[in-house]
Design a protein around this motif. Structure first.
Motif, PDB file in Angstrom:
ATOM      1  N   VAL A  45       0.850  -1.188   0.000  1.00 17.98           N
ATOM      2  CA  VAL A  45       0.000   0.000   0.000  1.00 17.98           C
ATOM      3  C   VAL A  45       0.886   1.238   0.000  1.00 17.98           C
ATOM      4  CG1 VAL A  45      -1.765   1.308   1.253  1.00 17.98           C
ATOM      5  CG2 VAL A  45      -1.792  -1.198   1.320  1.00 17.98           C
ATOM      6  N   GLY A  46       0.674   2.100  -0.968  1.00 14.70           N
ATOM      7  CA  GLY A  46       1.413   3.352  -1.038  1.00 14.70           C
ATOM      8  C   GLY A  46       0.601   4.499  -0.475  1.00 14.70           C
ATOM      9  N   TYR A  47       1.304   5.442   0.135  1.00 12.14           N
ATOM     10  CA  TYR A  47       0.633   6.641   0.628  1.00 12.14           C
ATOM     11  C   TYR A  47       1.620   7.791   0.629  1.00 12.14           C
ATOM     12  CZ  TYR A  47       2.713   5.885   5.288  1.00 12.14           C
ATOM     13  OH  TYR A  47       3.585   5.724   6.337  1.00 12.14           O
ATOM     14  N   SER A  48       1.090   8.999   0.663  1.00  9.83           N
ATOM     15  CA  SER A  48       1.917  10.182   0.492  1.00  9.83           C
ATOM     16  C   SER A  48       2.429  10.739   1.814  1.00  9.83           C
ATOM     17  CB  SER A  48       1.118  11.266  -0.237  1.00  9.83           C
ATOM     18  OG  SER A  48       0.001  11.633   0.534  1.00  9.83           O
ATOM     19  N   THR A  49       3.364  11.653   1.692  1.00 10.66           N
ATOM     20  CA  THR A  49       3.839  12.404   2.845  1.00 10.66           C
ATOM     21  C   THR A  49       2.841  13.539   3.098  1.00 10.66           C
ATOM     22  OG1 THR A  49       5.164  13.784   1.382  1.00 10.66           O
ATOM     23  CG2 THR A  49       6.279  11.922   2.393  1.00 10.66           C
ATOM     24  N   GLY A  53      -0.799  11.660   4.241  1.00  9.35           N
ATOM     25  CA  GLY A  53      -0.110  10.515   4.828  1.00  9.35           C
ATOM     26  C   GLY A  53      -0.356  10.395   6.317  1.00  9.35           C
ATOM     27  N   VAL A  54      -0.305  11.518   7.017  1.00  9.37           N
ATOM     28  CA  VAL A  54      -0.573  11.518   8.457  1.00  9.37           C
ATOM     29  C   VAL A  54      -1.999  11.029   8.701  1.00  9.37           C
ATOM     30  CG1 VAL A  54      -0.873  12.996  10.496  1.00  9.37           C
ATOM     31  CG2 VAL A  54       1.106  13.323   8.989  1.00  9.37           C
ATOM     32  N   TYR A  55      -2.946  11.516   7.896  1.00  9.13           N
ATOM     33  CA  TYR A  55      -4.332  11.093   8.066  1.00  9.13           C
ATOM     34  C   TYR A  55      -4.473   9.586   7.850  1.00  9.13           C
ATOM     35  CZ  TYR A  55      -9.215  10.221   7.441  1.00  9.13           C
ATOM     36  OH  TYR A  55     -10.468   9.675   7.567  1.00  9.13           O
ATOM     37  N   LEU A  56      -3.824   9.057   6.823  1.00 10.41           N
ATOM     38  CA  LEU A  56      -3.947   7.631   6.537  1.00 10.41           C
ATOM     39  C   LEU A  56      -3.389   6.786   7.683  1.00 10.41           C
ATOM     40  CD1 LEU A  56      -5.157   6.050   4.156  1.00 10.41           C
ATOM     41  CD2 LEU A  56      -2.812   5.598   3.453  1.00 10.41           C
ATOM     42  N   GLU A  57      -2.250   7.194   8.234  1.00 12.28           N
ATOM     43  CA  GLU A  57      -1.686   6.467   9.378  1.00 12.28           C
ATOM     44  C   GLU A  57      -2.668   6.482  10.555  1.00 12.28           C
ATOM     45  OE1 GLU A  57       1.941   8.636   9.887  1.00 12.28           O
ATOM     46  OE2 GLU A  57       3.040   7.395   8.452  1.00 12.28           O
ATOM     47  N   ARG A  62      -7.243   4.000  13.854  1.00 15.64           N
ATOM     48  CA  ARG A  62      -8.660   3.990  14.263  1.00 15.64           C
ATOM     49  C   ARG A  62      -9.375   2.727  13.796  1.00 15.64           C
ATOM     50  NH1 ARG A  62      -8.937   9.149  12.109  1.00 15.64           N
ATOM     51  NH2 ARG A  62     -10.513   8.496  10.630  1.00 15.64           N
ATOM     52  N   MET A  63      -8.988   2.225  12.620  1.00 15.60           N
ATOM     53  CA  MET A  63      -9.615   1.012  12.096  1.00 15.60           C
ATOM     54  C   MET A  63      -9.129  -0.239  12.839  1.00 15.60           C
ATOM     55  SD  MET A  63      -9.224   1.755   8.028  1.00 15.60           S
ATOM     56  CE  MET A  63     -10.679   1.349   7.098  1.00 15.60           C
ATOM     57  N   GLY A  64      -8.042  -0.085  13.582  1.00 16.37           N
ATOM     58  CA  GLY A  64      -7.491  -1.217  14.315  1.00 16.37           C
ATOM     59  C   GLY A  64      -6.652  -2.148  13.457  1.00 16.37           C
ATOM     60  N   ILE A  65      -6.143  -1.638  12.312  1.00 16.84           N
ATOM     61  CA  ILE A  65      -5.364  -2.488  11.412  1.00 16.84           C
ATOM     62  C   ILE A  65      -3.925  -2.004  11.233  1.00 16.84           C
ATOM     63  CG2 ILE A  65      -7.409  -3.298  10.160  1.00 16.84           C
ATOM     64  CD1 ILE A  65      -6.621  -1.356   7.866  1.00 16.84           C
ATOM     65  N   SER A  71       3.910  -3.516   7.763  1.00 15.32           N
ATOM     66  CA  SER A  71       4.985  -4.054   6.924  1.00 15.32           C
ATOM     67  C   SER A  71       4.719  -3.892   5.426  1.00 15.32           C
ATOM     68  CB  SER A  71       5.218  -5.532   7.240  1.00 15.32           C
ATOM     69  OG  SER A  71       4.075  -6.294   6.877  1.00 15.32           O
ATOM     70  N   LYS A  72       3.498  -3.607   5.049  1.00 15.35           N
ATOM     71  CA  LYS A  72       3.190  -3.468   3.626  1.00 15.35           C
ATOM     72  C   LYS A  72       3.084  -2.015   3.168  1.00 15.35           C
ATOM     73  CE  LYS A  72      -0.861  -5.821   4.056  1.00 15.35           C
ATOM     74  NZ  LYS A  72      -2.061  -6.480   3.537  1.00 15.35           N
ATOM     75  N   LEU A  73       3.276  -1.064   4.089  1.00 17.84           N
ATOM     76  CA  LEU A  73       3.156   0.352   3.745  1.00 17.84           C
ATOM     77  C   LEU A  73       4.431   0.892   3.109  1.00 17.84           C
ATOM     78  CD1 LEU A  73       1.359   1.782   6.910  1.00 17.84           C
ATOM     79  CD2 LEU A  73       0.348   1.195   4.693  1.00 17.84           C
ATOM     80  N   LYS A  74       4.248   1.714   2.084  1.00 16.10           N
ATOM     81  CA  LYS A  74       5.367   2.410   1.461  1.00 16.10           C
ATOM     82  C   LYS A  74       4.973   3.871   1.312  1.00 16.10           C
ATOM     83  CE  LYS A  74       8.328   2.722  -2.590  1.00 16.10           C
ATOM     84  NZ  LYS A  74       9.626   2.748  -1.990  1.00 16.10           N
ATOM     85  N   GLN A  75       5.677   4.740   2.030  1.00 18.04           N
ATOM     86  CA  GLN A  75       5.403   6.166   1.940  1.00 18.04           C
ATOM     87  C   GLN A  75       6.316   6.781   0.895  1.00 18.04           C
ATOM     88  OE1 GLN A  75       6.163   8.668   5.446  1.00 18.04           O
ATOM     89  NE2 GLN A  75       4.186   9.639   5.053  1.00 18.04           N
TER      90      GLN A  75
END
Length: 161
Positions: A45-49, A53-57, A62-65, A71-75
């Protein structure tokens, strides 16, 4: 004008939502119902800075995941779009502001985050009190908030105030 959550906007605002994209076919309907399931099912899963990015983290917390997906996140580094790492195959699924994803080559924009987990970025216009050309600045704001600018704003995945 009202946004997707029914909130009235100011005429000098432009709204941009967070959305998801991936390589290969995916329907918007499936994504909107299964965003959490999609994140858990993919290998990367990719996400931005920045704010997105802060919101996604925080959202994953909050989702508990958060621990399951850590280990699958790439910022992406600053200045690199999430669309580019989806298109290159570095990640299977990515999240960023819709305006950043919607026209990225080599990806399929699958839709905005579901309303229950959406966060809207609001851009607002203003003129600095020390502006050297305040009349030109007022003209620009007037144009950006006019009906003539609305189609271009919408074409780029945003919503005028």
């Amino acid at each position: 004008m009202k946004d997707s959550q029914g909130k009235q906007g100011r005429p000098d605002e432009i709204r941009d939502w967070r959305g998801g994209a991936r390589r290969g076919p995916e329907t918007r309907h499936q994504f909107e119902r299964c965003a959490e399931k999609d994140v858990l099912a993919v290998k990367s899963v990719g996400y931005s800075t920045g704010a997105s990015g802060v919101y996604l983290e925080q959202l994953f917390q909050r989702m508990g995941i958060a621990e399951q997906v850590k280990s699958k996140l790439k910022q992406t580094p600053s200045g690199v779009t999430v669309g580019s790492i989806i298109a290159s195959g570095e990640v299977e699924l990515g999240f960023q502001q819709v305006s950043e994803l919607i026209h990225s080559p080599g990806i399929d924009y699958v839709g905005p985050l579901p309303a229950a987990i959406q966060q809207v970025t609001v851009f607002s216009a203003g003129i600095h009190s020390g502006a050297k050309q305040p009349a030109a600045a007022r003209d620009l704001v007037k144009f950006l908030t006019s009906p003539a600018a609305a189609p271009v704003i919408k074409k780029h995945g945003m919503e005028p105030g």
